[in-house]
Design a protein around this motif. Structure first.
Motif, PDB file in Angstrom:
ATOM      1  N   PHE A 142       2.767   4.315 -34.940  1.00  0.00           N
ATOM      2  CA  PHE A 142       4.162   4.202 -34.503  1.00  0.00           C
ATOM      3  C   PHE A 142       4.412   5.044 -33.262  1.00  0.00           C
ATOM      4  CE2 PHE A 142       8.540   5.875 -35.052  1.00  0.00           C
ATOM      5  CZ  PHE A 142       9.214   4.701 -34.795  1.00  0.00           C
ATOM      6  N   GLU A 143       3.909   6.293 -33.287  1.00  0.00           N
ATOM      7  CA  GLU A 143       4.099   7.169 -32.124  1.00  0.00           C
ATOM      8  C   GLU A 143       3.303   6.654 -30.931  1.00  0.00           C
ATOM      9  OE1 GLU A 143       6.393   9.094 -32.285  1.00  0.00           O
ATOM     10  OE2 GLU A 143       6.639   9.641 -34.373  1.00  0.00           O
ATOM     11  N   LEU A 144       2.117   6.106 -31.204  1.00  0.00           N
ATOM     12  CA  LEU A 144       1.316   5.547 -30.115  1.00  0.00           C
ATOM     13  C   LEU A 144       2.026   4.358 -29.483  1.00  0.00           C
ATOM     14  CD1 LEU A 144      -2.319   5.765 -31.526  1.00  0.00           C
ATOM     15  CD2 LEU A 144      -1.325   7.069 -29.667  1.00  0.00           C
ATOM     16  N   LEU A 145       2.752   3.593 -30.324  1.00  0.00           N
ATOM     17  CA  LEU A 145       3.534   2.472 -29.794  1.00  0.00           C
ATOM     18  C   LEU A 145       4.584   2.977 -28.821  1.00  0.00           C
ATOM     19  CD1 LEU A 145       4.057   0.176 -32.866  1.00  0.00           C
ATOM     20  CD2 LEU A 145       3.270  -0.544 -30.631  1.00  0.00           C
ATOM     21  N   GLY A 146       5.169   4.141 -29.159  1.00  0.00           N
ATOM     22  CA  GLY A 146       6.129   4.752 -28.248  1.00  0.00           C
ATOM     23  C   GLY A 146       5.484   5.060 -26.911  1.00  0.00           C
ATOM     24  N   MET A 147       4.239   5.589 -26.956  1.00  0.00           N
ATOM     25  CA  MET A 147       3.505   5.873 -25.722  1.00  0.00           C
ATOM     26  C   MET A 147       3.245   4.590 -24.936  1.00  0.00           C
ATOM     27  SD  MET A 147       2.893   9.114 -25.534  1.00  0.00           S
ATOM     28  CE  MET A 147       1.452   9.385 -24.531  1.00  0.00           C
ATOM     29  N   LEU A 148       2.873   3.530 -25.669  1.00  0.00           N
ATOM     30  CA  LEU A 148       2.570   2.242 -25.023  1.00  0.00           C
ATOM     31  C   LEU A 148       3.806   1.714 -24.302  1.00  0.00           C
ATOM     32  CD1 LEU A 148       0.261   0.130 -24.851  1.00  0.00           C
ATOM     33  CD2 LEU A 148       1.386  -1.062 -26.704  1.00  0.00           C
ATOM     34  N   LEU A 149       4.961   1.836 -24.974  1.00  0.00           N
ATOM     35  CA  LEU A 149       6.207   1.383 -24.348  1.00  0.00           C
ATOM     36  C   LEU A 149       6.536   2.224 -23.127  1.00  0.00           C
ATOM     37  CD1 LEU A 149       8.452   0.606 -27.416  1.00  0.00           C
ATOM     38  CD2 LEU A 149       7.700  -0.974 -25.677  1.00  0.00           C
ATOM     39  N   LEU A 150       6.219   3.527 -23.222  1.00  0.00           N
ATOM     40  CA  LEU A 150       6.444   4.416 -22.083  1.00  0.00           C
ATOM     41  C   LEU A 150       5.615   3.960 -20.890  1.00  0.00           C
ATOM     42  CD1 LEU A 150       7.460   7.165 -20.911  1.00  0.00           C
ATOM     43  CD2 LEU A 150       5.419   8.170 -21.879  1.00  0.00           C
ATOM     44  N   ILE A 151       4.351   3.627 -21.157  1.00  0.00           N
ATOM     45  CA  ILE A 151       3.475   3.163 -20.070  1.00  0.00           C
ATOM     46  C   ILE A 151       4.029   1.873 -19.470  1.00  0.00           C
ATOM     47  CG2 ILE A 151       1.173   2.279 -19.564  1.00  0.00           C
ATOM     48  CD1 ILE A 151       0.228   4.158 -21.888  1.00  0.00           C
ATOM     49  N   ALA A 152       4.487   0.955 -20.353  1.00  0.00           N
ATOM     50  CA  ALA A 152       5.044  -0.307 -19.863  1.00  0.00           C
ATOM     51  C   ALA A 152       6.268  -0.055 -19.000  1.00  0.00           C
ATOM     52  CB  ALA A 152       5.396  -1.199 -21.046  1.00  0.00           C
ATOM     53  N   LEU A 153       7.096   0.901 -19.422  1.00  0.00           N
ATOM     54  CA  LEU A 153       8.325   1.211 -18.683  1.00  0.00           C
ATOM     55  C   LEU A 153       7.990   1.786 -17.310  1.00  0.00           C
ATOM     56  CD1 LEU A 153      11.280   0.965 -19.249  1.00  0.00           C
ATOM     57  CD2 LEU A 153      11.286   3.282 -20.098  1.00  0.00           C
ATOM     58  N   ILE A 154       6.998   2.698 -17.279  1.00  0.00           N
ATOM     59  CA  ILE A 154       6.603   3.295 -15.999  1.00  0.00           C
ATOM     60  C   ILE A 154       6.027   2.220 -15.083  1.00  0.00           C
ATOM     61  CG2 ILE A 154       4.950   4.884 -14.951  1.00  0.00           C
ATOM     62  CD1 ILE A 154       5.428   6.714 -17.377  1.00  0.00           C
ATOM     63  N   GLY A 155       5.245   1.320 -15.682  1.00  0.00           N
ATOM     64  CA  GLY A 155       4.686   0.225 -14.884  1.00  0.00           C
ATOM     65  C   GLY A 155       5.784  -0.641 -14.304  1.00  0.00           C
ATOM     66  N   ALA A 156       6.787  -0.977 -15.142  1.00  0.00           N
ATOM     67  CA  ALA A 156       7.893  -1.820 -14.681  1.00  0.00           C
ATOM     68  C   ALA A 156       8.672  -1.117 -13.577  1.00  0.00           C
ATOM     69  CB  ALA A 156       8.819  -2.139 -15.845  1.00  0.00           C
ATOM     70  N   ALA A 157       8.865   0.216 -13.740  1.00  0.00           N
ATOM     71  CA  ALA A 157       9.598   0.968 -12.718  1.00  0.00           C
ATOM     72  C   ALA A 157       8.832   0.967 -11.402  1.00  0.00           C
ATOM     73  CB  ALA A 157       9.826   2.397 -13.192  1.00  0.00           C
ATOM     74  N   ASN A 158       7.516   1.046 -11.491  1.00  0.00           N
ATOM     75  CA  ASN A 158       6.712   1.058 -10.272  1.00  0.00           C
ATOM     76  C   ASN A 158       6.727  -0.288  -9.579  1.00  0.00           C
ATOM     77  OD1 ASN A 158       5.543   3.514  -9.464  1.00  0.00           O
ATOM     78  ND2 ASN A 158       4.524   3.592 -11.442  1.00  0.00           N
ATOM     79  N   ILE A 159       6.781  -1.374 -10.376  1.00  0.00           N
ATOM     80  CA  ILE A 159       6.876  -2.693  -9.760  1.00  0.00           C
ATOM     81  C   ILE A 159       8.253  -2.859  -9.122  1.00  0.00           C
ATOM     82  CG2 ILE A 159       6.910  -5.171 -10.225  1.00  0.00           C
ATOM     83  CD1 ILE A 159       4.878  -4.600 -12.466  1.00  0.00           C
ATOM     84  N   ALA A 160       9.293  -2.349  -9.837  1.00  0.00           N
ATOM     85  CA  ALA A 160      10.657  -2.523  -9.353  1.00  0.00           C
ATOM     86  C   ALA A 160      10.886  -1.744  -8.067  1.00  0.00           C
ATOM     87  CB  ALA A 160      11.650  -2.082 -10.424  1.00  0.00           C
TER      88      ALA A 160
END
Lengths: 162, 124
Positions: A142-160
């Protein structure tokens, strides 16, 4: 044919008919909207199978999220109606070999499995037990999923924002 | 178990019937005497300029992309929220459930702050 069957066939028809429209329509906007109906029908089928959480996820993520992304993607394009969506016939022999093999595998699976009529034992609601498991056995995941979402969010921010 | 969903099915069925019914009943029961003035997009308004098939800005796409990730986050809160009281009263879990979700959210909020600092929520 009881109520369960009727509801099942209703959702199955919604899914299949709209999926056919997605494939055959010439307007990509119509295709996107029919995809909405397809995904909705699948969500209904999930609920019928007793997987209520998956049904909700299907509705919230796919119908509410991914589909909006697809629609925005469609709106980003310049031409919507007069686009030749169909690609020409290419590579007939490899394609037919692939399709034939896939069909063969599917037919083999369907004929070889001994289908059984089981008594329906549908759990009351899967969300409760899912929450229990998520907080007990799979808490690390569950906590690792939080990390995964964090990575996805950072990736999306970098694309944006380059 | 399916019995619990009957109200939901009724709501969906009512919504579909209502939506189609209101649109098509005016077509069926109303008198049809069209003229070019009536058929224009805004009968007493400003004439529309150009087509509706305009290209949208890519900004919408970026907002949708961020929305999906926040959507996914909320999905993981649901099972926890439904079961929270039971988890809290369970002696083997207790307050762990609360802190586990807190860590999950804090980790996610780091991403939120990152997007905020990066200007991902700015429109221009």
């Amino acid at each position: 044919m009881n109520l369960y069957d009727i509801i099942f066939y209703l959702f199955a028809i919604i899914t299949i008919v709209s999926a056919t429209f997605v494939v055959f329509t010439k307007n990509i906007v119509y295709a996107a909207y029919n995809l909405l109906l397809t995904l909705f029908g699948i969500a209904g089928l999930y609920v019928l199978l007793g997987a209520d959480f998956i049904g909700i996820v299907q509705l919230i993520i796919y119908v509410g999220g991914i589909l909006i992304l697809i629609l925005f993607g469609v709106m980003l394009t310049n031409k919507i109606t007069d686009v030749p969506i169909k690609s020409g016939v290419l590579q007939v022999i490899p394609a037919s070999i692939g399709v034939g093999m896939l069909a063969g595998i599917l037919i083999l699976i369907v004929t070889n499995i001994s289908w059984r009529n089981m008594e329906l034992t549908v759990p009351e609601s899967t969300i409760g037990s899912l929450g229990m498991l998520l907080m007990n056995e799979y808490i690390l995941i569950f906590e690792l999923l939080g990390m995964l979402l964090l990575i996805a969010l950072i990736g999306a921010a970098n694309i944006a924002r380059k | 178990m399916l019995v619990e969903y009957i109200p939901l099915f009724l709501v969906i069925a009512f919504a579909i019937v209502f939506a189609f019914g209101t649109v098509f009943s005016s077509k069926i029961f109303g008198p049809q005497r069209p003229n070019p003035e009536k058929l224009s997009t805004y009968e007493s308004g400003v004439q529309p300029v150009g087509t509706t098939h305009e290209r949208m800005s890519v900004k919408y796409y970026l907002v949708a992309m961020l929305f999906i990730i926040f959507d996914l986050e909320v999905i993981f809160v649901y099972p926890w929220a439904v079961q929270f009281k039971k988890l809290y009263l369970d002696p083997s879990v207790g307050t762990t459930a609360f802190y586990a979700m807190l860590i999950f959210l804090v980790v996610f909020e780091i991403g939120y702050l990152y997007v905020y600092k990066k200007g991902g929520f700015k429109w221009d």
